[in-house]
Motif scaffolding. Structure first.
Motif, PDB file in Angstrom:
ATOM      1  N   SER A 101       0.918  -1.071   0.219  1.00 26.42           N
ATOM      2  CA  SER A 101      -0.043  -0.245   0.051  1.00 26.42           C
ATOM      3  C   SER A 101       1.011   1.355  -0.004  1.00 26.42           C
ATOM      4  O   SER A 101       2.198   1.146   0.165  1.00 26.42           O
ATOM      5  CB  SER A 101      -0.954   0.111   1.138  1.00 26.42           C
ATOM      6  OG  SER A 101      -0.207   0.167   2.503  1.00 26.42           O
ATOM      7  N   GLY A 102       0.104   2.451  -0.162  1.00 24.42           N
ATOM      8  CA  GLY A 102       0.760   3.454  -0.154  1.00 24.42           C
ATOM      9  C   GLY A 102       1.469   4.186   1.217  1.00 24.42           C
ATOM     10  O   GLY A 102       2.850   4.459   1.333  1.00 24.42           O
ATOM     11  N   ALA A 103       0.627   3.607   2.137  1.00 27.47           N
ATOM     12  CA  ALA A 103       1.125   3.993   3.615  1.00 27.47           C
ATOM     13  C   ALA A 103       2.339   3.238   3.809  1.00 27.47           C
ATOM     14  O   ALA A 103       3.547   3.569   4.409  1.00 27.47           O
ATOM     15  CB  ALA A 103       0.147   3.496   4.603  1.00 27.47           C
ATOM     16  N   ASN A 106       5.426   4.406   2.178  1.00 27.48           N
ATOM     17  CA  ASN A 106       5.993   5.846   2.736  1.00 27.48           C
ATOM     18  C   ASN A 106       6.588   5.524   4.182  1.00 27.48           C
ATOM     19  O   ASN A 106       7.608   6.132   4.501  1.00 27.48           O
ATOM     20  CB  ASN A 106       4.819   6.767   3.127  1.00 27.48           C
ATOM     21  CG  ASN A 106       4.366   7.290   1.809  1.00 27.48           C
ATOM     22  OD1 ASN A 106       5.242   7.308   0.951  1.00 27.48           O
ATOM     23  ND2 ASN A 106       3.119   7.845   1.661  1.00 27.48           N
ATOM     24  N   PHE A 135      -0.909  14.382   2.393  1.00 31.05           N
ATOM     25  CA  PHE A 135      -1.547  13.280   2.709  1.00 31.05           C
ATOM     26  C   PHE A 135      -0.462  12.090   2.566  1.00 31.05           C
ATOM     27  O   PHE A 135      -0.256  12.142   1.545  1.00 31.05           O
ATOM     28  CB  PHE A 135      -2.916  12.835   2.149  1.00 31.05           C
ATOM     29  CG  PHE A 135      -3.525  11.780   2.708  1.00 31.05           C
ATOM     30  CD1 PHE A 135      -4.129  11.777   3.755  1.00 31.05           C
ATOM     31  CD2 PHE A 135      -3.234  10.541   1.895  1.00 31.05           C
ATOM     32  CE1 PHE A 135      -4.815  10.438   4.421  1.00 31.05           C
ATOM     33  CE2 PHE A 135      -4.025   9.342   2.338  1.00 31.05           C
ATOM     34  CZ  PHE A 135      -4.519   9.386   3.523  1.00 31.05           C
ATOM     35  N   HIS A 136      -0.117  11.312   3.624  1.00 33.51           N
ATOM     36  CA  HIS A 136       1.040  10.153   3.458  1.00 33.51           C
ATOM     37  C   HIS A 136       0.354   8.851   4.017  1.00 33.51           C
ATOM     38  O   HIS A 136       1.105   8.143   3.713  1.00 33.51           O
ATOM     39  CB  HIS A 136       2.063  10.603   4.126  1.00 33.51           C
ATOM     40  CG  HIS A 136       2.797  11.963   3.517  1.00 33.51           C
ATOM     41  ND1 HIS A 136       3.372  11.934   2.144  1.00 33.51           N
ATOM     42  CD2 HIS A 136       2.956  12.956   4.318  1.00 33.51           C
ATOM     43  CE1 HIS A 136       3.618  13.250   2.033  1.00 33.51           C
ATOM     44  NE2 HIS A 136       3.224  14.111   3.091  1.00 33.51           N
ATOM     45  N   GLY A 137      -1.027   8.834   4.422  1.00 38.93           N
ATOM     46  CA  GLY A 137      -1.490   7.531   4.682  1.00 38.93           C
ATOM     47  C   GLY A 137      -2.036   7.433   6.184  1.00 38.93           C
ATOM     48  O   GLY A 137      -2.084   8.511   6.699  1.00 38.93           O
ATOM     49  N   GLU A 187       4.616  15.896  -1.705  1.00 42.18           N
ATOM     50  CA  GLU A 187       3.876  15.448  -2.920  1.00 42.18           C
ATOM     51  C   GLU A 187       4.121  16.570  -4.151  1.00 42.18           C
ATOM     52  O   GLU A 187       3.754  17.659  -3.767  1.00 42.18           O
ATOM     53  CB  GLU A 187       2.388  15.286  -2.726  1.00 42.18           C
ATOM     54  CG  GLU A 187       2.122  14.291  -1.496  1.00 42.18           C
ATOM     55  CD  GLU A 187       0.792  14.531  -1.244  1.00 42.18           C
ATOM     56  OE1 GLU A 187      -0.286  14.047  -1.627  1.00 42.18           O
ATOM     57  OE2 GLU A 187       0.688  15.294  -0.037  1.00 42.18           O
ATOM     58  N   GLU A 192      -4.896  14.257  -1.955  1.00 47.61           N
ATOM     59  CA  GLU A 192      -6.218  14.172  -1.141  1.00 47.61           C
ATOM     60  C   GLU A 192      -6.234  15.634  -0.483  1.00 47.61           C
ATOM     61  O   GLU A 192      -7.364  16.302  -0.170  1.00 47.61           O
ATOM     62  CB  GLU A 192      -5.909  13.274   0.027  1.00 47.61           C
ATOM     63  CG  GLU A 192      -5.467  11.906  -0.161  1.00 47.61           C
ATOM     64  CD  GLU A 192      -6.730  11.396  -1.113  1.00 47.61           C
ATOM     65  OE1 GLU A 192      -8.009  11.620  -0.770  1.00 47.61           O
ATOM     66  OE2 GLU A 192      -6.581  10.633  -2.183  1.00 47.61           O
ATOM     67  N   ASP A 220       6.549  11.455  -2.482  1.00 52.88           N
ATOM     68  CA  ASP A 220       5.498  10.584  -2.351  1.00 52.88           C
ATOM     69  C   ASP A 220       4.619  10.579  -3.565  1.00 52.88           C
ATOM     70  O   ASP A 220       3.822  11.665  -3.439  1.00 52.88           O
ATOM     71  CB  ASP A 220       4.462  10.982  -1.039  1.00 52.88           C
ATOM     72  CG  ASP A 220       3.249  10.275  -1.033  1.00 52.88           C
ATOM     73  OD1 ASP A 220       3.019   9.412  -1.863  1.00 52.88           O
ATOM     74  OD2 ASP A 220       2.701  10.215   0.084  1.00 52.88           O
ATOM     75  N   VAL A 222       2.415   8.347  -4.768  1.00 50.66           N
ATOM     76  CA  VAL A 222       1.591   7.320  -4.538  1.00 50.66           C
ATOM     77  C   VAL A 222       0.420   7.424  -5.470  1.00 50.66           C
ATOM     78  O   VAL A 222      -0.106   6.646  -6.172  1.00 50.66           O
ATOM     79  CB  VAL A 222       1.156   7.128  -3.197  1.00 50.66           C
ATOM     80  CG1 VAL A 222      -0.140   6.350  -2.975  1.00 50.66           C
ATOM     81  CG2 VAL A 222       2.067   6.479  -2.190  1.00 50.66           C
ATOM     82  N   GLN A 223       0.053   8.927  -5.441  1.00 47.74           N
ATOM     83  CA  GLN A 223      -1.112   9.327  -6.369  1.00 47.74           C
ATOM     84  C   GLN A 223      -0.639   9.760  -7.656  1.00 47.74           C
ATOM     85  O   GLN A 223      -1.315   9.506  -8.749  1.00 47.74           O
ATOM     86  CB  GLN A 223      -1.958  10.211  -5.637  1.00 47.74           C
ATOM     87  CG  GLN A 223      -3.387  10.644  -6.407  1.00 47.74           C
ATOM     88  CD  GLN A 223      -4.280  11.219  -5.442  1.00 47.74           C
ATOM     89  OE1 GLN A 223      -5.255  11.717  -6.033  1.00 47.74           O
ATOM     90  NE2 GLN A 223      -4.345  10.950  -3.899  1.00 47.74           N
ATOM     91  N   LYS A 249      -1.085   3.181  -5.398  1.00 40.09           N
ATOM     92  CA  LYS A 249      -2.364   3.359  -6.156  1.00 40.09           C
ATOM     93  C   LYS A 249      -2.226   2.587  -7.392  1.00 40.09           C
ATOM     94  O   LYS A 249      -2.819   1.416  -7.539  1.00 40.09           O
ATOM     95  CB  LYS A 249      -2.758   4.807  -6.170  1.00 40.09           C
ATOM     96  CG  LYS A 249      -3.084   5.370  -4.728  1.00 40.09           C
ATOM     97  CD  LYS A 249      -3.999   6.408  -4.886  1.00 40.09           C
ATOM     98  CE  LYS A 249      -4.831   6.616  -3.782  1.00 40.09           C
ATOM     99  NZ  LYS A 249      -3.914   7.610  -2.692  1.00 40.09           N
TER     100      LYS A 249
HETATM  101  C1  LIG Z   1      -3.550   7.395  -1.110  1.00 41.53           C
HETATM  102  C2  LIG Z   1      -2.084   7.862  -0.850  1.00 41.53           C
HETATM  103  C3  LIG Z   1      -1.601   7.604   0.371  1.00 41.53           C
HETATM  104  C4  LIG Z   1      -1.993   6.223   1.091  1.00 41.53           C
HETATM  105  O1  LIG Z   1      -1.977   5.019   0.296  1.00 41.53           O
HETATM  106  P1  LIG Z   1      -2.717   3.920   1.003  1.00 41.53           P
HETATM  107  O2  LIG Z   1      -2.502   2.619  -0.141  1.00 41.53           O
HETATM  108  O3  LIG Z   1      -4.212   4.111   1.230  1.00 41.53           O
HETATM  109  O4  LIG Z   1      -2.020   3.337   2.215  1.00 41.53           O
HETATM  110  C5  LIG Z   1      -0.248   8.009   0.556  1.00 41.53           C
HETATM  111  N1  LIG Z   1       0.123   9.064  -0.118  1.00 41.53           N
HETATM  112  C6  LIG Z   1      -0.755   9.522  -0.954  1.00 41.53           C
HETATM  113  C7  LIG Z   1      -0.162  10.816  -1.837  1.00 41.53           C
HETATM  114  C8  LIG Z   1      -1.821   9.087  -1.550  1.00 41.53           C
HETATM  115  O5  LIG Z   1      -2.490   9.611  -2.523  1.00 41.53           O
END
Ligand SMILES: *Cc1c(COP(=O)(O)O)cnc(C)c1O
Length: 387
Positions: A101-103, A106, A135-137, A187, A192, A220, A222-223, A249
């Motif tokens: 996962s993203g969290a 991170n 937002f990091h998780g 980011e 978010e 980060d 993730v998105q 993601k």
């Molecule tokens: C969604 C998101 C996360 C968390 O990812 P999860 O898979 O829900 O743990 C972390 N950082 C960013 C920038 C995100 O958009």
């Protein structure tokens, strides 16, 4: 008992859900249990990067399920090696750690940064600067890193060692970059937080100031990563490369997967026994990830993400109710003049369009595979709501 009742009486109520029971999907269209179809401008939350049940992805994933669904990280698998090599080749990083996962990605980056600094400078240099509105998780550590007060209730005590500075405020950053800091985590576009892009001057300043003091930069993504903004990494739009980049993601087309990528300087920081994950690098997720990379690297798909993003942006700007559109590629946020974004999303659902919000904006994260025709159909629905 119907699904929603059964669901709510058995599952913790941690999410605000729409009253829709999703049954299946094909390409960019989702279908609910009553057979109603929806154009998907959210693709999960940017996770179904190739839409629903893309043929090549299905073939790769099913093939892997039938061969080897999992083995522990005590052993090697070819598919994890293949996926890691391709990711490193595409991104220019040296080594990757896989989570789910993203969290988790991170968490890995945060542990890596602290250990990098500890190994080199000893104790006392553990602080990590993150940005306000980031937002990091949702784990305790990544919540602590998240620079939004609304996430800092109930769960005390939080993890120490995070300092928030104002995004796009170089002076604020300078003032906080003292010798207790081991990393700055950003980011490139706060997702978010409301689809808020960092400006180039600020990003340049982050890298220059950190470079002077051997402070790591963690991106980060993730998105924003895996093609979302029209380049493989959003960082590729800028002239510096983060020491560590996290992805999740959309990386495996809708299967759980997170990746923490490290450059040459950081590749050996986390040695044997310092980090792990039972499911990390799961073969099925890696197979899904390879199918996503195959798509992105075949033809001119990243160029198309940029072009479709521009097309969608212009269509949105033609709607009188929309004040401005932020973001890059197929990660866009539209500010509304008078309407409430959550109400618009609820109404869109009734009319057959799935959308997301980000703070007070409408957020668009359609599948990277979306066609112009589907963009037009979705926009027509949205226009009807916003007029
Ligand atoms: C969604 C998101 C996360 C968390 O990812 P999860 O898979 O829900 O743990 C972390 N950082 C960013 C920038 C995100 O958009």
């Amino acid at each position: 008992m119907d699904t929603i009742k059964k669901f709510d009486s058995n599952i913790m109520g941690t999410y605000g859900r729409y009253p829709l029971v999703m049954e299946k999907g094909s390409r960019e269209t989702a279908t609910d249990e009553n057979g109603r179809q929806y154009i998907d401008f959210g693709s999960g939350i940017g996770t179904n990067s190739l839409g629903y049940c893309n043929e090549n992805w299905v073939e790769a994933v099913c093939g892997q399920v039938k061969t080897l669904q999992h083995t522990s990280n005590y052993y090697y698998t070819k598919v994890q090696a293949d996926f890691a090599e391709r990711l490193n080749q595409i991104t220019g990083y040296s080594a990757v750690f896989f989570g789910n996962s993203g969290a988790e990605a991170n968490e890995c980056a945060i542990k890596l940064a602290r250990k990098y600094s500890f190994d080199k400078y000893g104790k006392g240099r553990h602080n990590i600067i993150t940005l306000k509105n980031s937002f990091h998780g949702r784990t305790l550590c990544t919540l602590s890193a998240t620079g939004q007060d609304v996430f800092h209730d109930y769960f005390f005590p939080f993890v120490e060692g995070f300092i928030n500075v104002e995004a796009n405020d170089t002076e604020d950053l300078k003032a906080r970059l003292d010798d207790t800091v081991c990393a700055v985590m950003i980011e490139y576009i706060q997702g978010e937080g409301g689809v808020v892009p960092l400006n180039k001057d600020f990003v340049d300043a982050v890298f220059e100031l950190c470079g002077e003091k051997d402070i790591l930069v963690i991106a980060d993504e993730v998105q924003t990563g895996v093609g979302r903004t029209g380049k493989f990494l959003a960082g590729d739009h800028f002239s510096h490369k983060a020491n560590v980049t996290t992805l999740a993601k959309g990386i495996a087309g809708g299967l759980p997967m997170g990746a923490c990528l490290a450059d040459e300087r950081c590749r050996n920081v986390l040695g044997k026994g310092t980090h792990g994950s039972t499911f990390g690098g799961n073969p099925v997720s890696c197979a899904g990830g390879l199918a996503v990379l195959d798509f992105i690297q075949s033809g001119n798909h990243l160029q198309q993400v940029t072009e479709k993003g521009d097309y969608l942006r212009n269509k949105l700007l033609d709607i009188g109710e929309i004040q401005k559109v932020d973001g890059m590629g197929l990660m866009l946020g539209a500010s509304l003049k008078t309407k409430n974004a959550s109400e618009v999303v609820a109404e869109a659902l009734e009319k057959g369009l799935l959308m997301l919000t980000a703070k007070d904006k409408l957020r668009f994260l359609p599948p990277l595979t979306i066609t112009y025709e589907e963009i037009d159909r979705g926009i027509a629905i949205l226009e009807g709501i916003l007029k």
